[in-house]
Every structure is written in C-alpha cells, then in structure tokens.
Design a protein around this motif. Structure first.
Motif, PDB file in Angstrom:
ATOM      1  N   UNK A 197       0.844  -1.194   0.000  1.00 38.40           N
ATOM      2  CA  UNK A 197       0.000   0.000   0.000  1.00 38.40           C
ATOM      3  C   UNK A 197       0.882   1.248   0.000  1.00 38.40           C
ATOM      4  N   UNK A 198       1.900   1.258   0.832  1.00 42.90           N
ATOM      5  CA  UNK A 198       2.813   2.407   0.899  1.00 42.90           C
ATOM      6  C   UNK A 198       3.502   2.614  -0.451  1.00 42.90           C
ATOM      7  N   UNK A 199       3.855   1.500  -1.108  1.00 45.42           N
ATOM      8  CA  UNK A 199       4.548   1.578  -2.395  1.00 45.42           C
ATOM      9  C   UNK A 199       3.603   1.877  -3.555  1.00 45.42           C
ATOM     10  N   UNK A 200       2.290   1.883  -3.290  1.00 44.45           N
ATOM     11  CA  UNK A 200       1.337   2.172  -4.352  1.00 44.45           C
ATOM     12  C   UNK A 200       1.031   1.003  -5.256  1.00 44.45           C
ATOM     13  N   UNK A 201       1.358  -0.215  -4.803  1.00 42.28           N
ATOM     14  CA  UNK A 201       1.085  -1.402  -5.628  1.00 42.28           C
ATOM     15  C   UNK A 201      -0.336  -1.931  -5.443  1.00 42.28           C
ATOM     16  N   UNK A 202      -1.008  -1.508  -4.375  1.00 43.83           N
ATOM     17  CA  UNK A 202      -2.425  -1.810  -4.194  1.00 43.83           C
ATOM     18  C   UNK A 202      -3.155  -0.494  -3.931  1.00 43.83           C
ATOM     19  N   UNK A 203      -4.428  -0.480  -4.287  1.00 41.32           N
ATOM     20  CA  UNK A 203      -5.206   0.749  -4.160  1.00 41.32           C
ATOM     21  C   UNK A 203      -5.636   1.015  -2.731  1.00 41.32           C
ATOM     22  N   UNK A 204      -6.179  -0.010  -2.093  1.00 36.53           N
ATOM     23  CA  UNK A 204      -6.855   0.170  -0.803  1.00 36.53           C
ATOM     24  C   UNK A 204      -6.493  -0.955   0.150  1.00 36.53           C
ATOM     25  N   UNK A 205      -6.407  -0.612   1.416  1.00 39.87           N
ATOM     26  CA  UNK A 205      -6.150  -1.602   2.461  1.00 39.87           C
ATOM     27  C   UNK A 205      -6.895  -1.150   3.702  1.00 39.87           C
ATOM     28  N   UNK A 206      -7.712  -2.020   4.264  1.00 36.02           N
ATOM     29  CA  UNK A 206      -8.445  -1.732   5.494  1.00 36.02           C
ATOM     30  C   UNK A 206      -7.827  -2.571   6.600  1.00 36.02           C
ATOM     31  N   UNK A 207      -7.238  -1.914   7.587  1.00 36.95           N
ATOM     32  CA  UNK A 207      -6.504  -2.642   8.633  1.00 36.95           C
ATOM     33  C   UNK A 207      -6.751  -2.015   9.999  1.00 36.95           C
ATOM     34  N   UNK A 208      -6.399  -2.762  11.035  1.00 41.35           N
ATOM     35  CA  UNK A 208      -6.604  -2.331  12.406  1.00 41.35           C
ATOM     36  C   UNK A 208      -5.985  -0.958  12.657  1.00 41.35           C
ATOM     37  N   UNK A 209      -6.676  -0.180  13.465  1.00 42.47           N
ATOM     38  CA  UNK A 209      -6.206   1.153  13.818  1.00 42.47           C
ATOM     39  C   UNK A 209      -4.788   1.119  14.370  1.00 42.47           C
ATOM     40  N   UNK A 210      -4.497   0.105  15.186  1.00 45.88           N
ATOM     41  CA  UNK A 210      -3.174   0.020  15.785  1.00 45.88           C
ATOM     42  C   UNK A 210      -2.055  -0.113  14.775  1.00 45.88           C
ATOM     43  N   UNK A 211      -2.330  -0.795  13.668  1.00 41.88           N
ATOM     44  CA  UNK A 211      -1.327  -0.985  12.616  1.00 41.88           C
ATOM     45  C   UNK A 211      -1.310   0.200  11.666  1.00 41.88           C
ATOM     46  N   UNK A 212      -2.493   0.726  11.355  1.00 40.20           N
ATOM     47  CA  UNK A 212      -2.605   1.782  10.354  1.00 40.20           C
ATOM     48  C   UNK A 212      -2.233   3.165  10.889  1.00 40.20           C
ATOM     49  N   UNK A 213      -2.499   3.410  12.179  1.00 43.20           N
ATOM     50  CA  UNK A 213      -2.327   4.744  12.741  1.00 43.20           C
ATOM     51  C   UNK A 213      -0.927   5.318  12.549  1.00 43.20           C
ATOM     52  N   UNK A 214       0.154   4.573  12.834  1.00 44.98           N
ATOM     53  CA  UNK A 214       1.498   5.144  12.627  1.00 44.98           C
ATOM     54  C   UNK A 214       1.753   5.567  11.180  1.00 44.98           C
ATOM     55  N   UNK A 215       1.214   4.797  10.229  1.00 40.25           N
ATOM     56  CA  UNK A 215       1.416   5.136   8.813  1.00 40.25           C
ATOM     57  C   UNK A 215       0.622   6.372   8.419  1.00 40.25           C
ATOM     58  N   UNK A 216      -0.586   6.485   8.971  1.00 40.35           N
ATOM     59  CA  UNK A 216      -1.413   7.658   8.682  1.00 40.35           C
ATOM     60  C   UNK A 216      -0.745   8.913   9.234  1.00 40.35           C
ATOM     61  N   UNK A 217      -0.270   8.823  10.462  1.00 38.52           N
ATOM     62  CA  UNK A 217       0.378   9.973  11.085  1.00 38.52           C
ATOM     63  C   UNK A 217       1.683  10.346  10.377  1.00 38.52           C
ATOM     64  N   UNK A 218       2.357   9.345   9.819  1.00 41.56           N
ATOM     65  CA  UNK A 218       3.607   9.604   9.102  1.00 41.56           C
ATOM     66  C   UNK A 218       3.359  10.113   7.688  1.00 41.56           C
TER      67      UNK A 218
END
Length: 328
Positions: A197-218
C-alpha cells in the motif's frame, strides 16, 4: 529370582503411576506455572495481534512469575496457529491470542476449518477491540471516500489488499454497500500488504487502527474513514464510513481474546484470567494499547468470552453473506 524382582519392579511402576494419577488437579494448578508459557500468535510479527500479544504478555509474565514466550505462526488466515493450540496439550502452557478471524469468522469463510472454535478451545478472557481504518495509497487520486467511490465507477484496475478475515470482510462489505468493484489481492501477512500500500502497488487496504495509525500519522498512506459507528479519539477528524459514504449501519470491529486448548483445569484458567486482569490494569497496557493505538481494553470472565464467540460467529456469518463472499 530375576522374575521375582521384575514383578516387584512392575508393581512399583504401577503404584507410582497410580500415585501420579491420583494427584488432584488443584495440586497441579497450585504449582502452575512452573515453567515458561508459549503464546501462539496466528499472525505475523508487527500485526495488531502481535502487538496485543506482546503488550499483554509482558505484563502477564510479571503477574504469573513466568515468562510468556511469543511464537508467531501465521498462515491460512490465522488457522495454522489456532489449530496448533487446539491440538496442544491441555496443561495451560500453550495459549492462543485469538481474534475474530480465528475464533468467529473462520466457519463463515472456509469449508475445511481444521478445528471447532466452540469445542476445541477454552475461553479465558476478552482482551481488547479496535476499529479498522480504510486507507488508500498516496498515488490514488481520491482524497475522500466519496471521491474513491466515484473513481471506482470509472476505472476497472483498482484493487484491495487483505491478510485476515476482518480486513477482507470489512472491505467486501464496503464494496457491496457502495457499489464499488475492486480486485481482491490476498496476502499471507499484514505487514506485506502494508508495504505494498505504501509503495502504491495496491489501491486500498483496510486494517486495524493500531497498525494503520502510525502510517497515517507519518503521511505514508491516506486515511479515508474508520469502520466503527463513532469516530476514534486518535483521529477525531476522520469520518466514519457511514459519514463518508452515506451508507447506513456499516460497522466492523476487530477484537482479540485469550484461549487455551479445551480441557485445561479450571484453576489454571482462573490464574490466567487473573493475570489478564492485572495486566489490563497496568499503566503499560493502557499507554501502549489505549493511548497510543486507540484500542478498548476490556477483560472479561471466561463465560462472557464464550458468549461473545457465539454472538460474533452469527454476526460474521451474516456479514460474509451480505458481502457476497463464497466459502473457499
């Protein structure tokens, strides 16, 4: 003479066996634990389940006076690790950090589940729950969920990642309720899906807040919505799916619980339950899981967890049906 001694030895062995067999379970439980406990995490290192296991494990080790060793055993949407616990010796030295994927959703998604989640496990305690975040890669030309819905209507090359039942079902529900169409890309491990997802190889990813939050904030991914009915305090400006897409009744929450193999002595279950409660009350668990990762920590009785598993199994069966997912 030799035969006489052999008979005496055999008699002694039988007496010893009988003596061991007659040791009451409460005596065995009093000595528990007297060696390290193995906690099997059915998902990869770095996953939300792994974070929960290690956070609770550290504090439970202090309460029990023995080390809880975390063993990641990912594969088959968590069923590999869960099955290992289901078939382990019922002595309390092998425990499962179970989730809605392993202990509620599996029968709704798969035909050949290798264990019976009601008969093969002894519930110990609920641990915590967390909503999921719907996110897209930064190269996707959609800044809101409504824009993504419009984009999906004009393009056929969009896809979504999943590495667990909650991730897949939450996205399939979203697609069904909004009319979007995307190709499903399955990953064995959540961190790999996140990397793509970070590399743009997939469009969408729905994941737990605990895993996704650091990436969103970054700023490495773009959050579009949260899957709970209410907004999360960690991202108060992020709308719910219902708010962002105009749907009604969309909600999917991931949860985690502690289980042992069926047949573990009640006294051992009580000790593990007490350790969970002590860990849940610690500042370390609150700071890591609640304050930093937005989880709701809520220890329970074994019976309450058993009732939740039954209720969640029905819920996930209905969710899979509503999402149009066929069993594999």
């Amino acid at each position: 003479m030799i035969g006489h001694w052999m008979k005496l030895a055999a008699s002694a062995a039988l007496a010893l066996a009988a003596g061991l067999a007659s040791v009451p379970t409460d005596v065995v439980a009093q000595a528990y634990p007297n060696r390290p406990i193995r906690a099997i995490v059915p998902f990869a290192a770095g996953s939300a389940t792994d974070l929960v296991a290690r956070t609770f494990g550290d504090q439970m080790s202090r309460a029990l006076g023995q080390t809880i060793v975390i063993e990641n055993r990912p594969g088959a949407n968590g069923m590999l690790g869960a099955d290992a616990v289901a078939k382990a010796q019922a002595d309390g030295y092998t425990i499962l950090i179970g989730t809605n994927s392993t202990n509620a959703a599996a029968p709704a998604l798969y035909n050949n589940v290798p264990f019976d989640m009601h008969r093969d496990f002894q519930p110990v305690s609920f641990l915590c729950s967390v909503p999921l975040i719907v996110a897209v890669a930064n190269n996707v030309p959609a800044r809101t969920l409504r824009e993504l819905i419009d984009l999906a209507k004009s393009r056929s090359d969009l896809n979504f990642a999943s590495a667990s039942s909650s991730q897949r079902v939450s996205t399939e529900m979203l697609l069904t309720m909004t009319g979007m169409k995307m190709t499903h890309v399955f990953y064995r491990q959540g961190p790999q899906a996140m990397q793509d997802l970070i590399a743009g190889r997939v469009t969408l990813f729905t994941a737990d807040l605990g895993v996704m939050l650091p990436q969103v904030r970054a700023g490495t991914v773009r959050a579009l919505a949260v899957t709970s009915q209410a907004r999360t305090p960690q991202l108060p400006d992020l709308p719910t799916v219902d708010e962002a897409a105009g749907t009604k009744g969309y909600e999917l929450i991931a949860w985690f619980g502690l289980f042992t193999p069926a047949g573990v002595p009640a006294e051992v279950v009580e000790k593990l339950n007490a350790a969970v409660r002590q860990a849940a009350a610690s500042a370390e668990v609150r700071q890591t899981l609640v304050d930093r990762l937005g989880m709701q920590v809520a220890p329970s009785t074994p019976q309450e967890l058993a009732e939740r598993v039954c209720a969640e199994a029905l819920k996930w069966e209905e969710a899979a049906r509503a999402a149009g997912i066929e069993k594999q």
